[in-house]
Scaffold this motif. Structure first.
Motif, PDB file in Angstrom:
ATOM      1  N   ARG A 170     114.194  69.304 -23.804  1.00  0.00           N
ATOM      2  CA  ARG A 170     115.069  69.585 -23.268  1.00  0.00           C
ATOM      3  C   ARG A 170     116.166  70.199 -23.324  1.00  0.00           C
ATOM      4  NH1 ARG A 170     111.620  67.949 -19.667  1.00  0.00           N
ATOM      5  NH2 ARG A 170     110.979  66.251 -18.419  1.00  0.00           N
ATOM      6  N   SER A 171     116.364  70.031 -23.927  1.00  0.00           N
ATOM      7  CA  SER A 171     117.355  71.086 -24.455  1.00  0.00           C
ATOM      8  C   SER A 171     117.078  72.661 -25.695  1.00  0.00           C
ATOM      9  CB  SER A 171     118.812  70.708 -25.781  1.00  0.00           C
ATOM     10  OG  SER A 171     117.683  70.061 -27.204  1.00  0.00           O
ATOM     11  N   ARG A 172     116.263  71.824 -24.945  1.00  0.00           N
ATOM     12  CA  ARG A 172     114.844  73.697 -25.585  1.00  0.00           C
ATOM     13  C   ARG A 172     114.558  74.062 -25.038  1.00  0.00           C
ATOM     14  NH1 ARG A 172     111.116  70.981 -31.021  1.00  0.00           N
ATOM     15  NH2 ARG A 172     112.496  71.110 -32.123  1.00  0.00           N
ATOM     16  N   GLY A 173     114.691  73.078 -23.748  1.00  0.00           N
ATOM     17  CA  GLY A 173     113.968  74.014 -22.414  1.00  0.00           C
ATOM     18  C   GLY A 173     112.707  73.612 -22.102  1.00  0.00           C
ATOM     19  N   TYR A 174     112.207  72.210 -22.287  1.00  0.00           N
ATOM     20  CA  TYR A 174     111.075  71.208 -21.549  1.00  0.00           C
ATOM     21  C   TYR A 174     111.225  71.067 -20.402  1.00  0.00           C
ATOM     22  CZ  TYR A 174     106.504  69.448 -21.591  1.00  0.00           C
ATOM     23  OH  TYR A 174     105.360  68.444 -21.883  1.00  0.00           O
ATOM     24  N   GLY A 175     110.281  71.502 -19.818  1.00  0.00           N
ATOM     25  CA  GLY A 175     110.116  71.079 -18.471  1.00  0.00           C
ATOM     26  C   GLY A 175     109.376  70.274 -17.690  1.00  0.00           C
ATOM     27  N   ARG A 176     108.311  70.132 -18.084  1.00  0.00           N
ATOM     28  CA  ARG A 176     107.443  69.706 -17.888  1.00  0.00           C
ATOM     29  C   ARG A 176     107.799  67.708 -17.856  1.00  0.00           C
ATOM     30  NH1 ARG A 176     103.185  73.529 -21.017  1.00  0.00           N
ATOM     31  NH2 ARG A 176     103.656  75.161 -19.228  1.00  0.00           N
ATOM     32  N   PRO A 177     106.426  66.973 -16.835  1.00  0.00           N
ATOM     33  CA  PRO A 177     107.028  65.693 -16.894  1.00  0.00           C
ATOM     34  C   PRO A 177     107.413  65.051 -18.772  1.00  0.00           C
ATOM     35  CG  PRO A 177     105.484  66.204 -15.912  1.00  0.00           C
ATOM     36  CD  PRO A 177     105.377  67.504 -16.371  1.00  0.00           C
ATOM     37  N   ILE A 178     107.658  64.539 -18.607  1.00  0.00           N
ATOM     38  CA  ILE A 178     107.944  63.256 -20.028  1.00  0.00           C
ATOM     39  C   ILE A 178     107.968  61.712 -19.467  1.00  0.00           C
ATOM     40  CG2 ILE A 178     109.009  62.798 -21.991  1.00  0.00           C
ATOM     41  CD1 ILE A 178     110.112  65.266 -22.587  1.00  0.00           C
ATOM     42  N   ILE A 179     106.895  61.481 -19.941  1.00  0.00           N
ATOM     43  CA  ILE A 179     106.941  59.579 -19.342  1.00  0.00           C
ATOM     44  C   ILE A 179     106.981  58.940 -20.207  1.00  0.00           C
ATOM     45  CG2 ILE A 179     104.759  57.839 -19.029  1.00  0.00           C
ATOM     46  CD1 ILE A 179     105.650  60.383 -16.502  1.00  0.00           C
ATOM     47  N   CYS A 180     108.655  58.086 -20.363  1.00  0.00           N
ATOM     48  CA  CYS A 180     108.465  57.276 -21.301  1.00  0.00           C
ATOM     49  C   CYS A 180     108.721  55.931 -21.512  1.00  0.00           C
ATOM     50  CB  CYS A 180     110.088  57.239 -21.342  1.00  0.00           C
ATOM     51  SG  CYS A 180     111.127  56.717 -23.118  1.00  0.00           S
ATOM     52  N   MET A 181     107.586  55.512 -22.311  1.00  0.00           N
ATOM     53  CA  MET A 181     106.939  53.574 -21.606  1.00  0.00           C
ATOM     54  C   MET A 181     108.058  53.018 -22.913  1.00  0.00           C
ATOM     55  SD  MET A 181     102.860  54.613 -22.413  1.00  0.00           S
ATOM     56  CE  MET A 181     103.235  55.590 -24.622  1.00  0.00           C
ATOM     57  N   THR A 182     108.108  52.031 -22.366  1.00  0.00           N
ATOM     58  CA  THR A 182     108.846  50.496 -23.225  1.00  0.00           C
ATOM     59  C   THR A 182     108.278  49.150 -22.274  1.00  0.00           C
ATOM     60  OG1 THR A 182     111.082  49.417 -23.112  1.00  0.00           O
ATOM     61  CG2 THR A 182     110.936  50.408 -20.494  1.00  0.00           C
ATOM     62  N   ALA A 183     108.588  48.454 -23.366  1.00  0.00           N
ATOM     63  CA  ALA A 183     107.977  46.424 -22.778  1.00  0.00           C
ATOM     64  C   ALA A 183     109.209  46.002 -22.541  1.00  0.00           C
ATOM     65  CB  ALA A 183     107.376  46.258 -24.381  1.00  0.00           C
ATOM     66  N   ALA A 184     110.475  46.354 -22.410  1.00  0.00           N
ATOM     67  CA  ALA A 184     112.389  45.790 -22.221  1.00  0.00           C
ATOM     68  C   ALA A 184     112.073  46.858 -20.633  1.00  0.00           C
ATOM     69  CB  ALA A 184     112.467  46.358 -22.766  1.00  0.00           C
ATOM     70  N   MET A 185     110.696  46.956 -20.019  1.00  0.00           N
ATOM     71  CA  MET A 185     111.601  47.234 -18.296  1.00  0.00           C
ATOM     72  C   MET A 185     113.128  47.235 -17.765  1.00  0.00           C
ATOM     73  SD  MET A 185     110.770  50.588 -17.129  1.00  0.00           S
ATOM     74  CE  MET A 185     111.568  51.564 -15.614  1.00  0.00           C
ATOM     75  N   ALA A 186     114.083  47.548 -17.122  1.00  0.00           N
ATOM     76  CA  ALA A 186     115.180  47.023 -16.389  1.00  0.00           C
ATOM     77  C   ALA A 186     115.902  47.796 -15.718  1.00  0.00           C
ATOM     78  CB  ALA A 186     116.266  46.530 -17.458  1.00  0.00           C
ATOM     79  N   GLU A 187     116.475  48.029 -15.633  1.00  0.00           N
ATOM     80  CA  GLU A 187     117.509  48.341 -14.405  1.00  0.00           C
ATOM     81  C   GLU A 187     118.437  49.525 -15.021  1.00  0.00           C
ATOM     82  OE1 GLU A 187     120.233  49.447 -11.060  1.00  0.00           O
ATOM     83  OE2 GLU A 187     119.750  47.654 -10.830  1.00  0.00           O
ATOM     84  N   ALA A 188     118.597  49.146 -16.043  1.00  0.00           N
ATOM     85  CA  ALA A 188     119.749  50.252 -16.758  1.00  0.00           C
ATOM     86  C   ALA A 188     118.844  50.482 -17.448  1.00  0.00           C
ATOM     87  CB  ALA A 188     120.447  49.109 -18.444  1.00  0.00           C
ATOM     88  N   THR A 189     117.349  50.573 -18.075  1.00  0.00           N
ATOM     89  CA  THR A 189     116.203  50.878 -19.209  1.00  0.00           C
ATOM     90  C   THR A 189     116.957  52.596 -18.284  1.00  0.00           C
ATOM     91  OG1 THR A 189     115.444  49.131 -19.367  1.00  0.00           O
ATOM     92  CG2 THR A 189     114.479  50.945 -19.941  1.00  0.00           C
ATOM     93  N   ALA A 190     115.631  52.113 -16.839  1.00  0.00           N
ATOM     94  CA  ALA A 190     115.446  53.615 -16.305  1.00  0.00           C
ATOM     95  C   ALA A 190     116.524  54.691 -15.770  1.00  0.00           C
ATOM     96  CB  ALA A 190     115.515  53.339 -14.898  1.00  0.00           C
ATOM     97  N   VAL A 191     118.200  53.916 -15.867  1.00  0.00           N
ATOM     98  CA  VAL A 191     119.123  54.686 -15.849  1.00  0.00           C
ATOM     99  C   VAL A 191     118.838  55.710 -17.649  1.00  0.00           C
ATOM    100  CG1 VAL A 191     121.580  54.889 -15.730  1.00  0.00           C
ATOM    101  CG2 VAL A 191     120.519  53.732 -14.496  1.00  0.00           C
ATOM    102  N   GLN A 192     119.140  55.363 -18.504  1.00  0.00           N
ATOM    103  CA  GLN A 192     119.430  55.312 -19.723  1.00  0.00           C
ATOM    104  C   GLN A 192     118.076  56.554 -19.967  1.00  0.00           C
ATOM    105  OE1 GLN A 192     119.932  51.456 -22.054  1.00  0.00           O
ATOM    106  NE2 GLN A 192     120.494  53.249 -22.710  1.00  0.00           N
ATOM    107  N   GLY A 193     117.147  56.199 -19.700  1.00  0.00           N
ATOM    108  CA  GLY A 193     116.003  57.096 -19.735  1.00  0.00           C
ATOM    109  C   GLY A 193     116.597  58.328 -18.402  1.00  0.00           C
ATOM    110  N   LYS A 194     116.527  58.146 -17.749  1.00  0.00           N
ATOM    111  CA  LYS A 194     116.967  59.651 -17.136  1.00  0.00           C
ATOM    112  C   LYS A 194     117.690  60.328 -17.392  1.00  0.00           C
ATOM    113  CE  LYS A 194     113.960  58.730 -13.798  1.00  0.00           C
ATOM    114  NZ  LYS A 194     112.890  59.448 -12.817  1.00  0.00           N
ATOM    115  N   ALA A 195     118.775  60.138 -17.798  1.00  0.00           N
ATOM    116  CA  ALA A 195     119.975  60.171 -18.543  1.00  0.00           C
ATOM    117  C   ALA A 195     119.639  61.109 -19.800  1.00  0.00           C
ATOM    118  CB  ALA A 195     120.984  59.503 -18.806  1.00  0.00           C
TER     119      ALA A 195
END
Length: 131
Positions: free
Chosen positions: A62-87
């Motif tokens: 993102r800091s390099r300017g990549y603007g397309r979708p990045i899908i982050c996968m995790t086996a430990a999905m939680a609300e806090a995980t989603a917040v960290q991913g979005k951040a």
């Protein structure tokens, strides 16, 4: 927690069955070293990887300017995980492994046709380097 190499191969096969061109690397550092990564239409990345994890790689892209979708996968999905991913700049956080219908839904959500390029990173695939 490391994922077995089979998880990586499953996602690669799913994407290839859908007509995608797939480039696969083992960690975020290797992904950032790909000369063509900024031209990828979509990036699938694992969250928890050695050397450079998915969130660090996402923030770097993102800091390099990549603007397309990045899908982050995790086996430990939680609300806090989603917040960290979005951040960090992840477009979407998903649990893994993903069934084929989930992969298709992601591609449909971002309105991609059958042909696009994706980088798939699952971190525990050292034994697959020769394949």
């Amino acid at each position: 927690v490391e994922d077995p190499p089979v998880t990586r191969m499953i996602l690669i096969e799913q994407l290839q069955q859908l007509g995608c061109e797939v480039e696969s690397v083992q960690n975020g550092k290797e992904a950032l070293q790909l000369q063509n990564i900024m031209s990828f239409d979509l990036i699938f990345t694992d969250w928890n990887m050695p050397i450079l994890n998915g969130l660090e790689m996402t923030a770097a892209l993102r800091s390099r300017g990549y603007g397309r979708p990045i899908i982050c996968m995790t086996a430990a999905m939680a609300e806090a995980t989603a917040v960290q991913g979005k951040a960090a700049g992840a477009t979407k956080m998903v649990g893994k492994p993903m069934a084929m219908h989930e992969v298709i839904k992601i591609l449909q959500d971002f309105e991609y046709g059958a042909q696009f390029q994706a980088v798939c990173q699952i971190y525990s695939c050292h034994s697959l380097e020769a394949t």
